[in-house]
Write an enzyme that holds these catalytic residues in place. Structure first.
Site, PDB file in Angstrom:
ATOM      1  N   GLU A  81       0.809  -1.218   0.000  1.00 50.45           N
ATOM      2  CA  GLU A  81       0.000   0.000   0.000  1.00 50.45           C
ATOM      3  C   GLU A  81       0.847   1.276   0.000  1.00 50.45           C
ATOM      4  O   GLU A  81       0.322   2.366  -0.218  1.00 50.45           O
ATOM      5  CB  GLU A  81      -0.943  -0.005   1.213  1.00 50.45           C
ATOM      6  CG  GLU A  81      -2.063  -1.030   1.054  1.00 50.45           C
ATOM      7  CD  GLU A  81      -2.958  -1.152   2.265  1.00 50.45           C
ATOM      8  OE1 GLU A  81      -2.554  -0.697   3.347  1.00 50.45           O
ATOM      9  OE2 GLU A  81      -4.058  -1.712   2.124  1.00 50.45           O
ATOM     10  N   GLU A 112       6.820 -22.151   7.748  1.00 50.35           N
ATOM     11  CA  GLU A 112       7.264 -21.281   8.841  1.00 50.35           C
ATOM     12  C   GLU A 112       8.285 -21.966   9.749  1.00 50.35           C
ATOM     13  O   GLU A 112       8.932 -21.309  10.570  1.00 50.35           O
ATOM     14  CB  GLU A 112       6.080 -20.804   9.677  1.00 50.35           C
ATOM     15  CG  GLU A 112       5.404 -21.864  10.509  1.00 50.35           C
ATOM     16  CD  GLU A 112       4.364 -21.256  11.449  1.00 50.35           C
ATOM     17  OE1 GLU A 112       4.472 -21.514  12.645  1.00 50.35           O
ATOM     18  OE2 GLU A 112       3.468 -20.528  10.986  1.00 50.35           O
TER      19      GLU A 112
END
EC number: 4.2.1.126
Length: 273
Positions: A81, A112
């Site tokens: 953004e 992960e």
């Protein structure tokens, strides 16, 4: 104090399946109200990390977010953004997620837990000591994130983190840790809820404050935003009208000519209309 995963502790509520929709919403909302208060407690930590980020970005460095699952997605969201909001390069703030871009939509099993992939993902961007790496993990125990930060530390790269457990391994690893202690989730262990909200609030603070400090805001306006849709063109036109006290037609013409709110205002004031 020892390390206790409060994000994994039992919810303060039980028998959720017996609650009405109204009760569920009220109780979730009551929990959510506590999140900004937890963030407020971490403001001194957030400030310390932002100061480091501003210094490095001013000197030509970059900011990297690295995380897994929800935490990784939130970092990517915040990074993605910044170019449209502040007109900066897509390379300035980079979000990385365990398992690669496909993991944004669909969880990649055990990604992960890797002790090597985090650093490999950073190395693909030629990470160096000009940059800052912020690990995001609600639990504070994600191997992908911790191992990457450990190697960053050895390579003189500034490290920070955003976590929701106190005294976690991640906090111990990061040079500039941010701990937002939100307590047990409404749905036990579902750290996409309060923990995710806390991380989003902190990420908003980090990039917005950094971009203001770097000069990408004038007054309270996003003068460097990309004009990527009609809504933003309209917003940019109104910014120019208000700043220069001119008509909508004049403002739109300036925006079309210079393609950027800041440039339109500067050129008008310099007599280039």
């Amino acid at each position: 104090m020892g390390f206790i995963k409060t994000t994994e502790q039992d919810s303060n509520y039980n028998h959720l399946e017996k609650m009405s929709v109204s009760e569920l919403l009220k109780n979730i909302n009551n929990e959510d109200k506590t999140v900004p208060l937890a963030v407020a407690q971490a403001l001194p930590q957030i400030e310390l990390l932002i100061q480091q980020i501003v210094n490095k970005l001013n000197d030509g460095g970059r900011l990297f977010y690295i995380g897994a699952g929800t935490s990784g997605r939130l970092g990517i969201l915040d990074a993605s953004e910044c170019p449209p909001t502040f007109g900066v390069s897509h390379d300035l703030i980079v979000g990385l997620i365990a398992g690669g871009d496909s993991a944004i939509r669909k969880a990649v099993e055990f990604a992960e837990d890797s002790l090597t992939l985090g650093w490999e993902d950073l190395k693909a961007y030629n990470i160096n000591s000009n940059d800052v790496v912020v690990g995001i993990a609600a639990s504070g125990t994600t191997p992908y994130v911790i191992s990457a930060l450990e190697i960053c530390n050895k390579n003189n790269i500034i490290t920070g983190c955003i976590t929701c457990n106190q005294n976690s391994p991640l906090s111990e690893t990061a040079q500039f840790p941010i701990e937002v202690i939100v307590g047990p989730e409404f749905l036990t262990g579902s750290s996409r809820m309060k923990a995710g909200t806390a991380q989003k609030l902190v990420l908003n603070m980090i990039t917005t404050t950094t971009m203001i400090q770097l000069g990408h805001v004038k007054g309270n306006k996003m003068v460097d935003m990309q004009l990527s849709n009609n809504k933003l063109v309209d917003r940019g036109t109104k910014m120019i009208m208000a700043e220069l006290n001119i008509s909508e037609k004049e403002a739109k013409k300036l925006l079309d000519t210079f393609g950027n709110v800041r440039l339109a205002i500067q050129n008008y004031k310099n007599g280039n209309k």
